[in-house]
Design a protein around this motif. Sequence first.
Motif, PDB file in Angstrom:
ATOM      1  N   VAL A 121       0.839  -1.208   0.000  1.00 11.04           N
ATOM      2  CA  VAL A 121       0.000   0.000   0.000  1.00 11.04           C
ATOM      3  C   VAL A 121       0.871   1.253   0.000  1.00 11.04           C
ATOM      4  N   GLY A 122       1.876   1.260   0.869  1.00 10.13           N
ATOM      5  CA  GLY A 122       2.766   2.417   0.926  1.00 10.13           C
ATOM      6  C   GLY A 122       3.579   2.586  -0.343  1.00 10.13           C
ATOM      7  N   GLY A 123       3.997   1.462  -0.962  1.00 10.87           N
ATOM      8  CA  GLY A 123       4.746   1.550  -2.211  1.00 10.87           C
ATOM      9  C   GLY A 123       3.936   2.156  -3.332  1.00 10.87           C
ATOM     10  N   ALA A 124       2.668   1.737  -3.462  1.00 16.49           N
ATOM     11  CA  ALA A 124       1.802   2.320  -4.485  1.00 16.49           C
ATOM     12  C   ALA A 124       1.589   3.809  -4.220  1.00 16.49           C
ATOM     13  N   ALA A 125       1.390   4.162  -2.939  1.00 20.84           N
ATOM     14  CA  ALA A 125       1.197   5.575  -2.596  1.00 20.84           C
ATOM     15  C   ALA A 125       2.452   6.386  -2.892  1.00 20.84           C
ATOM     16  N   MET A 126       3.617   5.783  -2.675  1.00 19.40           N
ATOM     17  CA  MET A 126       4.882   6.473  -2.940  1.00 19.40           C
ATOM     18  C   MET A 126       5.002   6.851  -4.415  1.00 19.40           C
ATOM     19  N   VAL A 127       4.711   5.889  -5.297  1.00 20.57           N
ATOM     20  CA  VAL A 127       4.837   6.135  -6.737  1.00 20.57           C
ATOM     21  C   VAL A 127       3.862   7.220  -7.190  1.00 20.57           C
ATOM     22  N   ILE A 128       2.630   7.134  -6.724  1.00 18.29           N
ATOM     23  CA  ILE A 128       1.619   8.114  -7.119  1.00 18.29           C
ATOM     24  C   ILE A 128       1.956   9.501  -6.570  1.00 18.29           C
ATOM     25  N   ALA A 129       2.415   9.546  -5.310  1.00 17.26           N
ATOM     26  CA  ALA A 129       2.784  10.839  -4.705  1.00 17.26           C
ATOM     27  C   ALA A 129       3.978  11.451  -5.427  1.00 17.26           C
ATOM     28  N   GLY A 130       4.938  10.624  -5.816  1.00 11.35           N
ATOM     29  CA  GLY A 130       6.074  11.143  -6.551  1.00 11.35           C
ATOM     30  C   GLY A 130       5.671  11.722  -7.904  1.00 11.35           C
ATOM     31  N   TYR A 131       4.709  11.092  -8.557  1.00 12.15           N
ATOM     32  CA  TYR A 131       4.256  11.583  -9.860  1.00 12.15           C
ATOM     33  C   TYR A 131       3.487  12.895  -9.712  1.00 12.15           C
ATOM     34  N   LEU A 132       2.666  12.992  -8.658  1.00 14.33           N
ATOM     35  CA  LEU A 132       1.810  14.163  -8.494  1.00 14.33           C
ATOM     36  C   LEU A 132       2.492  15.312  -7.763  1.00 14.33           C
ATOM     37  N   ARG A 133       3.341  14.978  -6.775  1.00 14.17           N
ATOM     38  CA  ARG A 133       3.902  16.002  -5.898  1.00 14.17           C
ATOM     39  C   ARG A 133       5.422  16.087  -5.937  1.00 14.17           C
ATOM     40  N   GLY A 134       6.072  15.270  -6.752  1.00 11.70           N
ATOM     41  CA  GLY A 134       7.514  15.349  -6.874  1.00 11.70           C
ATOM     42  C   GLY A 134       8.247  14.710  -5.712  1.00 11.70           C
ATOM     43  N   ALA A 135       9.485  15.165  -5.502  1.00 11.06           N
ATOM     44  CA  ALA A 135      10.345  14.571  -4.479  1.00 11.06           C
ATOM     45  C   ALA A 135       9.766  14.746  -3.079  1.00 11.06           C
ATOM     46  N   GLU A 136       9.142  15.891  -2.821  1.00  8.08           N
ATOM     47  CA  GLU A 136       8.561  16.113  -1.494  1.00  8.08           C
ATOM     48  C   GLU A 136       7.475  15.082  -1.187  1.00  8.08           C
ATOM     49  N   GLY A 137       6.607  14.839  -2.152  1.00  9.09           N
ATOM     50  CA  GLY A 137       5.558  13.833  -1.943  1.00  9.09           C
ATOM     51  C   GLY A 137       6.133  12.442  -1.761  1.00  9.09           C
ATOM     52  N   ALA A 138       7.195  12.106  -2.491  1.00  8.94           N
ATOM     53  CA  ALA A 138       7.817  10.789  -2.366  1.00  8.94           C
ATOM     54  C   ALA A 138       8.402  10.584  -0.977  1.00  8.94           C
ATOM     55  N   TRP A 139       9.086  11.615  -0.429  1.00 11.91           N
ATOM     56  CA  TRP A 139       9.678  11.488   0.900  1.00 11.91           C
ATOM     57  C   TRP A 139       8.617  11.351   1.987  1.00 11.91           C
ATOM     58  N   VAL A 140       7.540  12.103   1.878  1.00 10.51           N
ATOM     59  CA  VAL A 140       6.465  11.991   2.865  1.00 10.51           C
ATOM     60  C   VAL A 140       5.856  10.593   2.828  1.00 10.51           C
ATOM     61  N   ALA A 141       5.593  10.075   1.642  1.00  6.04           N
ATOM     62  CA  ALA A 141       5.026   8.736   1.520  1.00  6.04           C
ATOM     63  C   ALA A 141       6.003   7.681   2.049  1.00  6.04           C
ATOM     64  N   MET A 142       7.289   7.875   1.843  1.00  3.78           N
ATOM     65  CA  MET A 142       8.283   6.947   2.350  1.00  3.78           C
ATOM     66  C   MET A 142       8.271   6.923   3.875  1.00  3.78           C
TER      67      MET A 142
END
Length: 326
Positions: A121-142
């Motif tokens: 679940v977190g991995g899917a959210a990470m990819v989507i957040a990175g696409y929509l919000r960039g590096a900041e979204g990827a780090w938060v999801a991580m």
Amino acid sequence: MNDSPWEAEPVPAGAAYDRGAVLPDGPPVRVEMPPQEPMPTPPPQAPQDDAPPPKKRAGRDLRAAIGVGVGLGAVIFASLLIVKAVFVGVIVVAVVVGLWELTSRLQERKSIKAPLVPLAVGGAAMVIAGYLRGAEGAWVAMALTALAVLVWRMTEPPEDYLRDVTAGVFAAFYVPFLATFVAMLLAADDGPQRVITFLVLTVVSDTGAYAVGWRFGKNKLAPRISPGKTREGLLGAVAFAMVAGALCMEFLVDDGSWWQGLLLGLAVAVSATLGDLGESMIKRDLGIKDMGTLLPGHGGIMDRLDSLLPTAPVVWLLLALFVGTG
């Protein structure tokens, strides 16, 4: 009783007589030696050249590997050319399957229970957040995925808790977080071209390493980790990737230049080789050859992502420096 004088007296047991020998108290007689049977002739042996040659070790099914590779390439390029969101879905599927393979092998070989549900679940959210919000979204999801792993593992006994959550956080970083940089490449205006450049350079690097190493390889690169890799193969990877990088930056990436492609190709060759060696270390530690069997001729999804995952952030960073994030 026969008193015939022609009958020879019996020969004492154990005595040996020659022809014309004189028997005791009697005339000389001829003692015929019993004919000896000829020695049996050994059967003719087949010449050594007729012996069947030793069987060669079976390698991967080349035709299956080519067919699967062509099929994967078709899916990737079709999704890139249709809608960007479709390719994001392809990344998510690859991440979830890769996590499943990695956590399954950890549990089978080391009894390490990295929780799959929060990772997927977190991995899917990470990819989507990175696409929509960039590096900041990827780090938060991580960060949220790591927290979810810690909490999820609390539902089981405390034995080996630290070992399991450490493996879970490692899996979250190794698979979905690194894959997020592919989604971040896609988010640019010329995102499909950037992703194609990333994929082409990685594949060309692997191909150059294999071709040159198979033909000219003599000096081992890392014999304790991957005995098949050679220094000559690494040079082949660098040369092939630099040429491909110059072409891709000149003709695919907006505002790109050929000299930037040379540097990009060099970096990709190094990162792809290190990624391959890194997964080889993991598989050697686990005592396995492949992470899975999902892809005939290739192994599992993780066996195809080994050089792609660490290369994605390298390509994203260099393209951001050369031409911006788009």
